[in-house]
Enzyme design. Sequence first.
Site, short mmCIF file in Angstrom:
data_model
loop_
_atom_site.label_atom_id
_atom_site.label_comp_id
_atom_site.label_asym_id
_atom_site.label_seq_id
_atom_site.Cartn_x
_atom_site.Cartn_y
_atom_site.Cartn_z
N HIS A 1 7.39 -10.36 -15.89
CA HIS A 1 7.15 -9.69 -17.15
C HIS A 1 6.77 -8.23 -16.95
CE1 HIS A 1 7.45 -13.64 -18.94
NE2 HIS A 1 6.74 -14.05 -17.90
N GLU B 1 4.58 0.22 8.19
CA GLU B 1 4.14 1.02 9.34
C GLU B 1 5.04 0.80 10.54
OE1 GLU B 1 0.08 0.60 10.52
OE2 GLU B 1 -0.57 2.11 9.08
N LYS C 1 -4.86 10.87 10.33
CA LYS C 1 -6.19 10.53 10.87
C LYS C 1 -6.80 11.73 11.58
CE LYS C 1 -6.46 5.59 11.95
NZ LYS C 1 -6.52 4.60 13.01
#
Length: 448
Positions: free
Chosen positions: A305, A284, A419
């Site tokens: 892995h 951010e 938002k």
Amino acid sequence: MLVYDYSNLIEENIGKEGISSNFLETNKGLLQEIDNEIKAKRQDGSFGFMELPFHQPELNEIKKMASDARKKWENIIVLGIGGSSLGAMAIHQALHHPFYNLLNAEKRNGYPRIFFMDNVDPELVQGILDVVDIKHTLFLVISKSGKTAETLSHFLFFLEKVRKQGDPIKQIIIITDPEKGPLREIARSEGFLTFSVPPNVGGRYSVLSAVGLVPVAFLGIDIDALLAGAQAMAKRCETIENPAYLFALIQFLFLQKGKNIHVMFPYAQALLGMADWWRQLWAESLGKEGNGPTPVKALGVTDQHSQLQLYMDGPRDKIITFITVKDYGNDVFIPHSFKDFPDLAYLGGHTFNELIQAEQLATEVALTKAGCPNGKFVLDNIDAFTLGEFIYCLELATVSCGLFMGINPLNQPGVELGKRYTRALMGEPHFQEEKREIETLKCVHAKV
Ligand SMILES: O=P(O)(O)OC[C@H]1O[C@H](O)[C@H](O)[C@@H](O)[C@@H]1O
């Protein structure tokens, strides 16, 4: 003491992919400039997070409240998202139990269980009601802005439950801006207990404010030690050659060389949450104006892995930062059995501490041999003091890297737009323009 080891980022070790060993000399002027800018921003209050280790007007109140109340509650539910939950979650995971999310079924040494409601998935919201008894649960509602839809929806949902089954005044604590925002107003009118996030401290830089301190204080974590670690790091960062500036400068130099994937690779299950917290901070803060590194979290040894093939042999677009721990505190022996089987016999008698250290070193050397730049943070052990050092170091590194890049590391305009669209979609009347934008956006619908 936290150490940042950048040996395997230097040409002499890593080959042509590395940076020159005199990179510090070459960039001294730039570092000095950035240091001056940081000091000025601290002075004028823009970098409020730098004061948190030293200035905590509510500290005694937090400690007293937590020690009086923590035995009373069976559960704590944190209602907060992003910077309002990742920090406390990371500290809890680091200091309590690497499997905290699986083992929350029991109270830990008399301290409450803690749950972080950091999603609005209805399964999660409804599911928590199967796990906790509302009457015995304290809610920490955490939002800097006081306006985040997810947190407010949770607040509305749980407030109604508490009103029916308990006592909201005793069971709800609000942590938000000291003056403004709807949560502050509601707290005032309803009489909820509150703590403040300083106005000049943004969400993702707020873990060392009440945002992170209140939840972890309830769990018996030593918040004085956390702050002392941050103070110690802040002191070290008074000189230019400090871990935060060097980490930032090196990431920046590699970004310029096209390494725009930054991997944080803790070799400790307990530190995975820290990598997650850093991922938000880095993404951010630095993803701006068409530029910025993509932070990736990996876990040693698990991701050896899963991801390592790509890191080793894939595109040369990554810089890796290990987090290693010298002493895991809890050592376990691998028993000697099947001495006639060489594939098992060599393991017997060693400790898991030795094994994880060996795997980390093996991965580091293999990456270095393959010419993949890798640095490491070395922690003596995982305790509150060290976490405080680490948190402050990475916060300062983040703003420093932002300044090297010439962007504002404190805002998040991209997230804000989403938002606003959410509020428009959910019918908030002040967001008519956003609603029109959504409706008129000419999207090609290509589906199969
Ligand atoms: O603390 P709040 O104001 O509720 O914000 C919660 C989160 O909201 C957004 O996602 C921001 O991008 C984050 O930086 C912030 O941490």
